[in-house]
Scaffold this active site. Sequence first.
Site, mmCIF file in Angstrom:
data_model
loop_
_atom_site.group_PDB
_atom_site.id
_atom_site.type_symbol
_atom_site.label_atom_id
_atom_site.label_comp_id
_atom_site.label_asym_id
_atom_site.label_seq_id
_atom_site.Cartn_x
_atom_site.Cartn_y
_atom_site.Cartn_z
ATOM 1 N N HIS A 139 28.679 -32.384 -16.338
ATOM 2 C CA HIS A 139 27.902 -31.912 -17.300
ATOM 3 C C HIS A 139 28.481 -30.421 -17.699
ATOM 4 O O HIS A 139 27.666 -29.314 -18.007
ATOM 5 C CB HIS A 139 26.562 -31.578 -16.531
ATOM 6 C CG HIS A 139 25.658 -32.655 -16.204
ATOM 7 N ND1 HIS A 139 25.704 -33.698 -16.932
ATOM 8 C CD2 HIS A 139 24.626 -32.887 -15.281
ATOM 9 C CE1 HIS A 139 24.984 -34.604 -16.407
ATOM 10 N NE2 HIS A 139 24.361 -34.170 -15.354
ATOM 11 N N HIS A 213 18.439 -33.501 -20.309
ATOM 12 C CA HIS A 213 18.252 -33.798 -18.954
ATOM 13 C C HIS A 213 16.839 -33.371 -18.462
ATOM 14 O O HIS A 213 16.526 -33.059 -17.425
ATOM 15 C CB HIS A 213 19.293 -32.903 -18.270
ATOM 16 C CG HIS A 213 19.855 -33.448 -17.003
ATOM 17 N ND1 HIS A 213 19.142 -33.682 -15.767
ATOM 18 C CD2 HIS A 213 20.943 -33.918 -16.513
ATOM 19 C CE1 HIS A 213 19.670 -34.340 -14.893
ATOM 20 N NE2 HIS A 213 20.866 -34.280 -15.284
ATOM 21 N N GLU A 348 18.917 -40.150 -19.434
ATOM 22 C CA GLU A 348 19.793 -39.288 -19.810
ATOM 23 C C GLU A 348 20.522 -40.300 -20.895
ATOM 24 O O GLU A 348 21.596 -40.925 -20.542
ATOM 25 C CB GLU A 348 20.821 -38.573 -18.818
ATOM 26 C CG GLU A 348 19.871 -37.660 -18.196
ATOM 27 C CD GLU A 348 21.094 -37.583 -16.879
ATOM 28 O OE1 GLU A 348 22.083 -37.249 -17.025
ATOM 29 O OE2 GLU A 348 20.390 -37.879 -15.599
HETATM 30 C C1 GLA Z 1 22.915 -36.188 -13.260
HETATM 31 C C2 GLA Z 1 23.793 -36.624 -12.394
HETATM 32 C C3 GLA Z 1 23.344 -36.611 -11.085
HETATM 33 C C4 GLA Z 1 23.073 -35.258 -10.710
HETATM 34 C C5 GLA Z 1 21.995 -34.648 -11.729
HETATM 35 C C6 GLA Z 1 21.791 -33.284 -11.502
HETATM 36 O O1 GLA Z 1 21.805 -36.743 -13.728
HETATM 37 O O2 GLA Z 1 24.024 -38.063 -12.747
HETATM 38 O O3 GLA Z 1 23.930 -37.317 -10.019
HETATM 39 O O4 GLA Z 1 23.999 -34.517 -10.539
HETATM 40 O O5 GLA Z 1 22.450 -34.620 -12.810
HETATM 41 O O6 GLA Z 1 21.359 -33.095 -10.030
#
Ligand code: GLA
Length: 383
Positions: A139, A213, A348
């Site tokens: 991210h 997110h 997402e």
């Molecule tokens: C994303 C990732 C997850 C986790 C979340 C935040 O969705 O795919 O594995 O890291 O972010 O906790």
Amino acid sequence: MKHRSGAAVSALAVCAWLTAASGWAQTPSAGKGAHVEKTSYGTTKDGQAVDLYTLTNAKGVVAKVMTYGALLTELHVPDRAGQLADVVLGFKTLQGYEGDHPYFGATVGRVANRIAKGRFRLGGQEYTLAVNNGPNHLHGGLKGFDKRVWKAQTVSAPGGVAVKFTYTSADMEEGYPGALTATVLYTLTNSNELRLDYTAATDKPTIVNLTNHSYFNLAGDGQGTILDHELTIMADRYTPVDDTLIPTGEIASVRGTVMDFNRATPIGARIAEVPGPAPGGYDHNYVLSHGGGVLAMSATARDPKSGRLMEVLTTEPGVQLYTGNFLDGSLTGKAGVAYQKHFGFCLETQHFPDSINQPAFPPVVLQPGRTFKSTTVYRFSAR
Ligand code: GLA
């Protein structure tokens, strides 16, 4: 106008607007009652003022987005009886968002999702990124787009209200090449859609993958788990992952497996059987059947109790279904409730994880002179 820490004052309520040149005025196209209000949301630890924009549509649906992380803090939508509830997880204050948290509501970039070992090659050069998730990059790194203060501006939108957020990420920020200017336009329409239009442009070849997110709970923030929500994802295939959640490169069929959401199925119906590392649950990228490139129906989620239905349309080729597996009660949300495992789910919309290291995946490279464009719509109703 001055904004001081903690003071939710200096409210600027604008029932739609026109350009600065002509002063404040009514924009008939926004719809009766639709308006945007700008308030202070406090000051970051390093002294940057943060603003909160409250968008209200002609039906009384409310979305709140702040300049820190271009982040959706609240979204109030009606149930079958017209009763509004805030359907996204988050905190009461900016301090909550500045603390350690799993990207609640945030705009994620420069590259959402994982990059294996934080390494990639572009234009014959090797780039090294922060490893911030097990052995991988996640991210956008240590201080991704979710932790930056964006510039914001209200803009007129036919049939709704809108705020545009802009952030310029410097060349080599978080290890990514090229100065990249990203925009996210949040539009709340009078048809109860929250529409997110993204653009990005760079001065050197780089990689981009932007998403939002938000964690949804259509029963309302803090109202328990989302395991009874009925989910559909219009995807025949997904990208299986290794133990560190990096795609193996295979594009596998969901047919006959617990990954298949082509028919509406409660999220919890088969969640215990999902293969993968602890703590268990869905955390997978689906290959949307529409293939991306056009705005098309991609997923739906419905809370059977309230009847609230969310439809997700996107131009992206993939969507990560994440069922809040890492929530463990250590964070307390807006409603004063500790977020336990599965108290929210994310859809997402995105390009696939680790695309830059997977030649068969849709590309994430952005060249100078080109504009990255992406749209996702969350549409709400009740039945
Ligand atoms: C994303 C990732 C997850 C986790 C979340 C935040 O969705 O795919 O594995 O890291 O972010 O906790």
